[in-house]
Design a protein around this motif. Structure first.
Motif, short mmCIF file in Angstrom:
data_model
loop_
_atom_site.label_atom_id
_atom_site.label_comp_id
_atom_site.label_asym_id
_atom_site.label_seq_id
_atom_site.Cartn_x
_atom_site.Cartn_y
_atom_site.Cartn_z
N TYR A 1 -10.67 -25.52 26.12
CA TYR A 1 -9.85 -24.24 25.49
C TYR A 1 -9.34 -23.21 26.65
O TYR A 1 -8.27 -22.87 26.63
N ALA B 1 -9.46 -19.24 20.11
CA ALA B 1 -10.18 -19.58 21.29
C ALA B 1 -11.28 -18.82 22.03
O ALA B 1 -10.96 -17.49 22.12
N HIS C 1 -4.16 -20.82 20.22
CA HIS C 1 -5.26 -20.41 20.99
C HIS C 1 -6.02 -19.13 20.55
O HIS C 1 -6.89 -18.64 21.17
#
Ligand code: SF4
Length: 172
Positions: A25, A170, A167
């Motif tokens: 990530y 993340a 993301h």
């Protein structure tokens, strides 16, 4: 140009990523499209040798780490960095109904379903909220192209709102 796939090619086999999810990530966040990456992508398209060099690096790294099959429309940020193209059925929107009670793949029972692996990785990294938003169908015209360039130039089928959310869950 994409390589032709022989009719007798074996079914893909679910592949457990070799890199930890948190690291993936973090690295993936560095590649999120921005002005710089869009400029790099456009420039590479004007310079085929540079494009080919980048694509070779991308394909080599991703093959070693994730079993990448060079689909050109990378789904990794939304699948816990487990490549859905290593599913024998190449399912890009979740597991099939054949997952075994112990989590084994229907086709290769000794291997865990890549979708379960992906979810477990996303959850362990605190990124379950961003796991597997609906992906568009694979555009076969893009197979064999650089997924990074397609990502930067927004040609990988990711709708704009989803790109920013890739993301969102993340870890930092
Ligand atoms: S580019 Fe496609 S085949 Fe390669 S890792 Fe990403 S999803 Fe898998």
């Amino acid at each position: 140009m994409p390589l032709p796939v022989p009719a007798s090619a074996p079914a893909p086999r679910p592949r457990r990523p070799r890199l930890g999810a948190r690291l993936c990530y973090r690295l993936g966040a560095l590649l999120v499209p921005n002005r710089l990456w869009r400029g790099v992508g456009r420039s590479l398209e004007r310079h085929p040798s540079g494009y080919r060099a980048l694509h070779r690096v991308e394909a080599g790294v991703k093959e070693a780490a994730f079993g990448c099959r060079d689909c050109g429309q990378c789904a990794l940020p939304t699948t816990g960095y487990a490549c859905p193209m290593t599913c024998p059925k190449e399912l890009r929107n979740g597991p099939c109904g054949g997952v075994r009670a112990d989590g084994g793949c229907e086709v290769f029972p000794e291997v865990r379903c890549v979708w379960l692996v992906g979810y477990e990785r996303a959850a362990a990294a605190g990124a379950a909220a961003g796991f597997a938003p609906l992906l568009g169908p694979l555009d076969h015209r893009r197979v064999g192209e650089s997924a990074w360039v397609n990502y930067w130039l927004e040609r990988d089928g990711s709708p704009a709102p989803r790109r920013g959310a890739l993301h969102a869950g993340a870890p930092r």
